[in-house]
Structure formats: C-alpha cells, structure tokens
Write an enzyme that holds these catalytic residues in place. Sequence first.
Site, PDB file in Angstrom:
ATOM      1  N   ASP A 129      -7.601  -0.262   7.062  1.00 22.00           N
ATOM      2  CA  ASP A 129      -7.631  -1.462   7.890  1.00 22.00           C
ATOM      3  C   ASP A 129      -6.260  -1.705   8.503  1.00 22.00           C
ATOM      4  O   ASP A 129      -6.095  -2.551   9.367  1.00 22.00           O
ATOM      5  CB  ASP A 129      -7.995  -2.678   7.033  1.00 22.00           C
TER       6      ASP A 129
ATOM      7  N   LYS B 176       0.801  -1.228   0.000  1.00 23.49           N
ATOM      8  CA  LYS B 176       0.000   0.000   0.000  1.00 23.49           C
ATOM      9  C   LYS B 176       0.836   1.281   0.000  1.00 23.49           C
ATOM     10  O   LYS B 176       0.396   2.317  -0.511  1.00 23.49           O
ATOM     11  CB  LYS B 176      -0.930   0.008   1.213  1.00 23.49           C
TER      12      LYS B 176
END
Length: 403
Positions: free
Chosen positions: A129, A82
């Site tokens: 998350d 990410k």
Amino acid sequence: MSENLRWVYNRQYHLQENLEQGKDILQKFTVEQVNCVERFHHTYENFEKTPIHDLDALALHLGVSKIFVKDESYRFGLNAFKVLGGIYAIGKYIAKLLDQNIDELSFEQLKLPEVKEKLGDCTFISTTDGNHGRGVAWAARELGCKARIYMPAGSAEERLQNIKNEGAYAEITSMNYDETVRYTSQLAKDNGWIVIQDTMWEGYEEIPLWIMQGYTTLAKEIVDHLQEAPTHVFLQAGVGSFAGAIVAFLQQYYGQQLTFVLIEPDAANCFYESFNRGTGQFVTVGGEMQTIMAGLACGEPNPIAWDILKAYTKVSISCSEKVAATGMRVLGNPLGADNRIVAGESGAAPFGCFYELITNEDYYDLKVALQLNPKSKILFVSTEGDTDVENYRNIVWHGKYAK
C-alpha cells in the site's frame, strides 16, 4: 448505539492446543534471535532508535496508569516501520546466496562490489500500500539492486511517488491487495525476480518469516525503554505479520500473560471474521477493501501470524474510518506536556479504538472485559507518520471523518 466498533472475544484464547502450536513458533522470536536482528540493523551507518512517548497527561485524563506510544514515523527517514522487515529479509536472502551467516555480516559489507558481482542483476518485487514497498525499494537501491513495486487500486499517488523516488519501478494496479500479491508472485516466476512479501502461502514461507523477525527490532527497543511490562497491547493487523511478531516476542520476553487486542478496519477484517467464526481456522475477506487505513487493507491472514494471534489475542476489534481519524486528531493535539505524535491512518487506528471504548459508554462491556482500569498500562505502536500528507491534513485540520 454507536457502530464505530465491533468486537469479538477470541474463543481460541489460551486454549492448550493453540498454546502448544504457538510455542513452537515463538522459538523463532527468542531474545537471542531478536538480538541478532537488532545487531544487523545497527550495522546501518545512520541507524537510530525511534522514540517511545509517555503520554502521562492523556493517561490521567482517560483514567489509566500509563499510555506508551512507540513512534515509528522516525524510522530511517522513511516515515514508517516497514523497512525493518524488508531490509532484514533482503539481507538474509543475500547472505544465503553468499553461503554466509547474516549474524557475521554487516549492512555495509553487503554493499561491497564483490557482493554485487556475485548477486548479478538482482530484482526484488513486492506488493504494497506504500510503506512496505518503499522500504523494499530503499533497501534494494542501497544495495545496488533493482526493485519493482505494485500497489492495489486506490493507493495514494503520494505513496506511489515516494517509492519511485527510491529508484524503483512502481505502478498502481486495478486489483485489490491480495489479487495484486498473486499478480506479482506470477511476475516473479515468469522473470526470475525475488518476491519480498510479508504474507505467506504454500511454498513461500522463508522470506515472510524473515520479514516478521525484522520487525522485532522495534519490540526490543520497547522493552529496553519500559521499566515494567505493559498490561495491555493494542496492535493493528493487515495480514497480521507485524502483530504476530510483536506478540511472539513480548509474550515470551515478559513471561507473563499480557492482554493483546487486535485492530482492523471494517473493510478488511479477516482476523475479526476468523475469530467470530470460532473454529480455529482463519477465513479470508474479499472485495475492494477501500479504507483510509490502507496499510491494513488485506483480506488473507499470514498463516504463521494466525497461529500466534489465535493463541494470544484476547479480543479482536473491527473499526470504522471515524475511529482511526479520531486517533490521529487526539495524538496530534496533545494535553499538557505530552509529546505531539503525527500518526497516519493505520498508525493511529489502535489508539483510536482505545479512546473510543474508554470514552463511549456504549462500549462499557468491552472495557470491563478487557479489565481497563486506573492500574492499566497501555502500549501502542504508531506504525506510520503522515505518509499521505493531503489526507492527513484533511482529517486533522479539516475534520474529515469526524463523528
């Protein structure tokens, strides 16, 4: 009949009107654009490519030609891919503030005192998350900025602590992912903070596109490694930004029809439900969306990602927790000379789906529909490592979510 997989054929697949719409979006993911993104990432002094493992023994065992797994657990020491999107988007944002072209800047230049002086007291805010937020927090700290990260209910404490360790303010909310996104967006408006989010809504389109473009560095590393195009690409989807970016680049890079398969958890399967409706418009899903595949627990598709994926995804699969757990165990216990891959829940889900449909006769029709055979060359991206170590051990060591 096993209920580990539910699948739907995309009735919008390769429809001309969708291809025309998708073609315009593909222009944002050209080889030239991706090369620019890769160049910027390479300006980080400790940049290293992540490995691609050829699992030849496993491919032979499962009756296909090749299995390739891109292992993103090595990315920047953050155990997930990410950061590629967050760091590029933040770099683009700062370059725009400086009225400069990011193609002419380096990551190290963005850390210069005179840049910090122009930025002032800059705070980036995001919902996550765990993996995306950690990447945003890391990039903000590296550049001398602040970060505030909010996590949906049920997020792992270990992931929360990893974000705090990067110097960010972070907390777990009582809301699901999409509700938390709306909450952080309002906080940003109220406080003058900058939202760094890979989902998109009206009035917030630029930064999510930059994040998607940031992900393509890993796709460029894939094509640089492979000698020929894969026949099948299994990709996981939350809001779809990662999958959309990879599909957009690979489709035009190879210039031929690849078979893309989209994977989601049963608890958060907005793409599956959208394809199942078959109207060409996406739908959203709500509720708590509790799943071990926390990185995929999103109920609202990114509109740009949807336009790409509805044009080029052949099949959408909604899977059980057991499927992801099986993928983790198989990748973590290799055959022969194959490399061991420590894949987290979201990272292993696509492989788990593939393994299930290959080894379970209940999915023979799906195997035929996808034309999986001894000539097939399958590509996966393990997007995260053991970002929740306790859960990883419970699954791989102790058999949690076993069949």
